[in-house]
Motif scaffolding. Sequence first.
Motif, PDB file in Angstrom:
ATOM      1  N   SER A 103       0.773  -1.264   0.159  1.00 56.85           N
ATOM      2  CA  SER A 103       0.085   0.006   0.084  1.00 56.85           C
ATOM      3  C   SER A 103       0.792   1.242   0.006  1.00 56.85           C
ATOM      4  CB  SER A 103      -0.949  -0.076   0.993  1.00 56.85           C
ATOM      5  OG  SER A 103      -0.144   0.083   2.525  1.00 56.85           O
ATOM      6  N   GLY A 104       0.478   2.187  -0.750  1.00 55.96           N
ATOM      7  CA  GLY A 104       1.355   3.605  -0.974  1.00 55.96           C
ATOM      8  C   GLY A 104       2.237   3.458  -2.023  1.00 55.96           C
ATOM      9  N   ARG A 105       2.394   1.994  -2.699  1.00 50.59           N
ATOM     10  CA  ARG A 105       3.458   2.038  -3.823  1.00 50.59           C
ATOM     11  C   ARG A 105       2.762   2.135  -5.150  1.00 50.59           C
ATOM     12  NH1 ARG A 105       8.270   2.363  -1.496  1.00 50.59           N
ATOM     13  NH2 ARG A 105       8.561   0.529   0.137  1.00 50.59           N
ATOM     14  N   HIS A 106       3.167   2.451  -6.065  1.00 45.79           N
ATOM     15  CA  HIS A 106       2.630   2.343  -7.618  1.00 45.79           C
ATOM     16  C   HIS A 106       3.198   1.615  -8.560  1.00 45.79           C
ATOM     17  CE1 HIS A 106       1.842   4.714 -11.603  1.00 45.79           C
ATOM     18  NE2 HIS A 106       0.847   3.962 -11.384  1.00 45.79           N
ATOM     19  N   ALA A 107       2.666   0.677  -9.047  1.00 44.31           N
ATOM     20  CA  ALA A 107       3.388  -0.130  -9.956  1.00 44.31           C
ATOM     21  C   ALA A 107       2.604   0.063 -11.461  1.00 44.31           C
ATOM     22  CB  ALA A 107       2.990  -1.654  -9.649  1.00 44.31           C
ATOM     23  N   ILE A 108       3.831   0.048 -12.436  1.00 41.34           N
ATOM     24  CA  ILE A 108       3.376  -0.054 -13.771  1.00 41.34           C
ATOM     25  C   ILE A 108       3.372  -1.306 -14.467  1.00 41.34           C
ATOM     26  CG2 ILE A 108       3.686   0.936 -16.173  1.00 41.34           C
ATOM     27  CD1 ILE A 108       4.963   3.517 -14.628  1.00 41.34           C
ATOM     28  N   VAL A 109       2.720  -1.900 -15.008  1.00 43.12           N
ATOM     29  CA  VAL A 109       2.781  -3.142 -15.593  1.00 43.12           C
ATOM     30  C   VAL A 109       2.458  -3.278 -17.049  1.00 43.12           C
ATOM     31  CG1 VAL A 109       2.053  -5.411 -15.393  1.00 43.12           C
ATOM     32  CG2 VAL A 109       1.865  -4.366 -13.407  1.00 43.12           C
ATOM     33  N   THR A 110       3.095  -3.800 -18.072  1.00 41.88           N
ATOM     34  CA  THR A 110       2.896  -4.026 -19.190  1.00 41.88           C
ATOM     35  C   THR A 110       2.536  -5.184 -19.943  1.00 41.88           C
ATOM     36  OG1 THR A 110       4.811  -4.407 -20.299  1.00 41.88           O
ATOM     37  CG2 THR A 110       4.556  -2.087 -19.909  1.00 41.88           C
ATOM     38  N   SER A 111       1.437  -5.510 -20.418  1.00 43.09           N
ATOM     39  CA  SER A 111       0.731  -6.784 -20.627  1.00 43.09           C
ATOM     40  C   SER A 111       0.221  -6.897 -21.988  1.00 43.09           C
ATOM     41  CB  SER A 111      -0.175  -7.031 -19.458  1.00 43.09           C
ATOM     42  OG  SER A 111      -0.667  -8.487 -19.798  1.00 43.09           O
TER      43      SER A 111
ATOM     44  N   ILE B  72       0.096 -10.472 -12.762  1.00 44.97           N
ATOM     45  CA  ILE B  72       0.997  -9.764 -12.016  1.00 44.97           C
ATOM     46  C   ILE B  72       0.314  -8.692 -11.397  1.00 44.97           C
ATOM     47  CG2 ILE B  72       3.255  -8.566 -12.195  1.00 44.97           C
ATOM     48  CD1 ILE B  72       3.968 -10.766 -14.074  1.00 44.97           C
ATOM     49  N   ALA B  73      -0.261  -7.905 -12.492  1.00 43.47           N
ATOM     50  CA  ALA B  73      -1.112  -6.696 -12.202  1.00 43.47           C
ATOM     51  C   ALA B  73      -2.078  -6.879 -11.020  1.00 43.47           C
ATOM     52  CB  ALA B  73      -1.676  -6.265 -13.318  1.00 43.47           C
ATOM     53  N   ALA B  74      -2.827  -8.001 -11.140  1.00 45.25           N
ATOM     54  CA  ALA B  74      -3.944  -8.459 -10.163  1.00 45.25           C
ATOM     55  C   ALA B  74      -3.184  -8.691  -8.952  1.00 45.25           C
ATOM     56  CB  ALA B  74      -4.770  -9.783 -10.615  1.00 45.25           C
ATOM     57  N   ALA B  75      -2.051  -9.433  -8.974  1.00 48.72           N
ATOM     58  CA  ALA B  75      -1.483  -9.919  -7.601  1.00 48.72           C
ATOM     59  C   ALA B  75      -0.886  -8.603  -6.615  1.00 48.72           C
ATOM     60  CB  ALA B  75      -0.349 -10.938  -7.716  1.00 48.72           C
ATOM     61  N   LEU B  76      -0.305  -7.765  -7.576  1.00 48.80           N
ATOM     62  CA  LEU B  76       0.180  -6.521  -6.932  1.00 48.80           C
ATOM     63  C   LEU B  76      -0.999  -5.653  -6.340  1.00 48.80           C
ATOM     64  CD1 LEU B  76       2.638  -5.536  -9.834  1.00 48.80           C
ATOM     65  CD2 LEU B  76       3.468  -6.241  -7.553  1.00 48.80           C
ATOM     66  N   ALA B  77      -1.873  -5.642  -6.949  1.00 49.76           N
ATOM     67  CA  ALA B  77      -3.077  -4.890  -6.457  1.00 49.76           C
ATOM     68  C   ALA B  77      -3.582  -5.412  -5.105  1.00 49.76           C
ATOM     69  CB  ALA B  77      -4.177  -4.825  -7.456  1.00 49.76           C
TER      70      ALA B  77
ATOM     71  N   PRO C  94      -8.132  -6.928 -14.534  1.00 47.99           N
ATOM     72  CA  PRO C  94      -7.975  -7.301 -13.116  1.00 47.99           C
ATOM     73  C   PRO C  94      -8.380  -6.527 -12.167  1.00 47.99           C
ATOM     74  CG  PRO C  94      -5.886  -6.728 -14.468  1.00 47.99           C
ATOM     75  CD  PRO C  94      -6.905  -6.482 -15.309  1.00 47.99           C
ATOM     76  N   PRO C  95      -8.976  -6.976 -11.131  1.00 48.75           N
ATOM     77  CA  PRO C  95      -9.848  -6.034 -10.258  1.00 48.75           C
ATOM     78  C   PRO C  95      -8.726  -5.106  -9.511  1.00 48.75           C
ATOM     79  CG  PRO C  95     -10.036  -8.336  -9.464  1.00 48.75           C
ATOM     80  CD  PRO C  95      -9.373  -8.226 -10.861  1.00 48.75           C
ATOM     81  N   GLY C  96      -9.143  -3.857  -9.350  1.00 50.32           N
ATOM     82  CA  GLY C  96      -8.412  -3.068  -8.430  1.00 50.32           C
ATOM     83  C   GLY C  96      -7.314  -2.296  -9.573  1.00 50.32           C
ATOM     84  N   CYS C  97      -7.140  -2.415 -10.778  1.00 51.86           N
ATOM     85  CA  CYS C  97      -6.220  -1.917 -11.419  1.00 51.86           C
ATOM     86  C   CYS C  97      -6.832  -0.758 -12.300  1.00 51.86           C
ATOM     87  CB  CYS C  97      -5.282  -2.834 -12.463  1.00 51.86           C
ATOM     88  SG  CYS C  97      -4.479  -4.183 -11.736  1.00 51.86           S
ATOM     89  N   THR C  98      -5.864   0.258 -12.703  1.00 53.54           N
ATOM     90  CA  THR C  98      -6.119   1.085 -13.759  1.00 53.54           C
ATOM     91  C   THR C  98      -5.765   0.642 -14.977  1.00 53.54           C
ATOM     92  OG1 THR C  98      -6.318   3.035 -12.157  1.00 53.54           O
ATOM     93  CG2 THR C  98      -6.155   3.576 -14.562  1.00 53.54           C
TER      94      THR C  98
ATOM     95  N   LYS D  74       0.077 -19.301 -14.041  1.00 58.14           N
ATOM     96  CA  LYS D  74       0.503 -17.797 -14.130  1.00 58.14           C
ATOM     97  C   LYS D  74      -0.039 -16.982 -13.047  1.00 58.14           C
ATOM     98  CE  LYS D  74       1.221 -18.088 -19.162  1.00 58.14           C
ATOM     99  NZ  LYS D  74       0.796 -17.836 -20.315  1.00 58.14           N
ATOM    100  N   ARG D  75      -1.171 -17.286 -12.449  1.00 66.46           N
ATOM    101  CA  ARG D  75      -1.714 -16.661 -11.245  1.00 66.46           C
ATOM    102  C   ARG D  75      -0.672 -16.436 -10.172  1.00 66.46           C
ATOM    103  NH1 ARG D  75      -6.908 -15.124  -9.061  1.00 66.46           N
ATOM    104  NH2 ARG D  75      -7.940 -15.672 -11.128  1.00 66.46           N
ATOM    105  N   GLU D  76      -0.122 -18.178 -10.022  1.00 69.82           N
ATOM    106  CA  GLU D  76       0.581 -18.373  -8.819  1.00 69.82           C
ATOM    107  C   GLU D  76       1.964 -17.565  -9.276  1.00 69.82           C
ATOM    108  OE1 GLU D  76      -0.289 -22.584  -6.755  1.00 69.82           O
ATOM    109  OE2 GLU D  76       0.062 -22.454  -9.206  1.00 69.82           O
ATOM    110  N   VAL D  77       2.627 -17.559 -10.426  1.00 70.84           N
ATOM    111  CA  VAL D  77       3.677 -16.750 -10.605  1.00 70.84           C
ATOM    112  C   VAL D  77       3.595 -15.292 -10.163  1.00 70.84           C
ATOM    113  CG1 VAL D  77       5.027 -15.914 -12.298  1.00 70.84           C
ATOM    114  CG2 VAL D  77       4.398 -18.312 -12.486  1.00 70.84           C
ATOM    115  N   GLY D  78       2.541 -14.960 -10.466  1.00 77.19           N
ATOM    116  CA  GLY D  78       1.965 -13.437 -10.121  1.00 77.19           C
ATOM    117  C   GLY D  78       2.331 -13.158  -8.827  1.00 77.19           C
ATOM    118  N   ARG D  79       1.490 -14.142  -8.062  1.00 71.29           N
ATOM    119  CA  ARG D  79       1.371 -14.029  -6.501  1.00 71.29           C
ATOM    120  C   ARG D  79       2.842 -13.945  -5.931  1.00 71.29           C
ATOM    121  NH1 ARG D  79      -4.160 -16.752  -5.788  1.00 71.29           N
ATOM    122  NH2 ARG D  79      -5.521 -14.861  -5.947  1.00 71.29           N
TER     123      ARG D  79
END
Length: 226
Positions: free
Chosen positions: A11-19, A44-49, A67-71, A209-214
């Motif tokens: 929380s408080g971090r910003h992540a940019i993900v390309t996909s 990965i985007a979902a897991a970071l969120a 993915p939920p919670g991502c812009t 891939k979901r587990e790799v993201g997590r």
Amino acid sequence: IEALLGAGPLSGRHAIVTSGPTIEPIDPVRYIANRSTGRQGHAIAAALAELGARVTLVSGPVALADPPGCTVVRVESALQMLNEARAALPADIAVCAAAVADWTVVNRSTEKRKKKIGEPPPVLQLAPNPDILATLARAEADRPRLVIGFAAETEALLDNARDKRQRKGCDWILANSVAEGDDSSFGGADNTVHLLDGESVESWPRMSKREVGRRLAQRIAAALAE
Ligand code: CTP
Ligand code: CA
């Protein structure tokens, strides 16, 4: 739930993900594309969120739900992806999971190319696209603290991945084999990756891939907490 309470480790971090893939137009109806589905980048985007990060997902054309919670910022070409990724700076984390087209069509036509009887087929003239990962990793003023790329290889996986890490100046590389017949090739639900951080290679077992993201999100959270 942690993310909703603003209490996740990111929380408080910003992540940019390309996909996803990028596509490069040939004319108004045709384009050059690739086999990326966006599944790994979106996971990965979902897991970071999930861990509480604010996530800007810059995605090429994919057939996936946001993915939920991502812009989510939708793009087509590599140049658009680069521009949107840069516009999303500053960020603490950048993960470049997109399969960016290596070349763009210089002699792109604004009209549909027509077959002409007796004439030779058109020749596409290609020029290299900008490297989004290298651009973010070498950004002077606002380089994200952790810049992570992928290396998709069909041969000499770890050697090529090490070279790529050096060449692009990123912190970590996730190497995955995309040789034909490989279980982690494009499109599948699973991935087998090796995390290279410059000193060591960590080989992860085959997982979804979901587990790799997590797992990656957890590693990122741990690295930023140091
Ligand atoms: N990448 C990027 N922009 C590009 C090309 C690649 O951001 N124009 C990123 C990918 O998202 C990935 C990493 O760079 O994180 C490696 O991509 P890859 O295609 O494996 O490497 P290339 O440098 O394009 O080399 P090649 O395709 O020739 O193996
Ligand atoms: Ca490439």
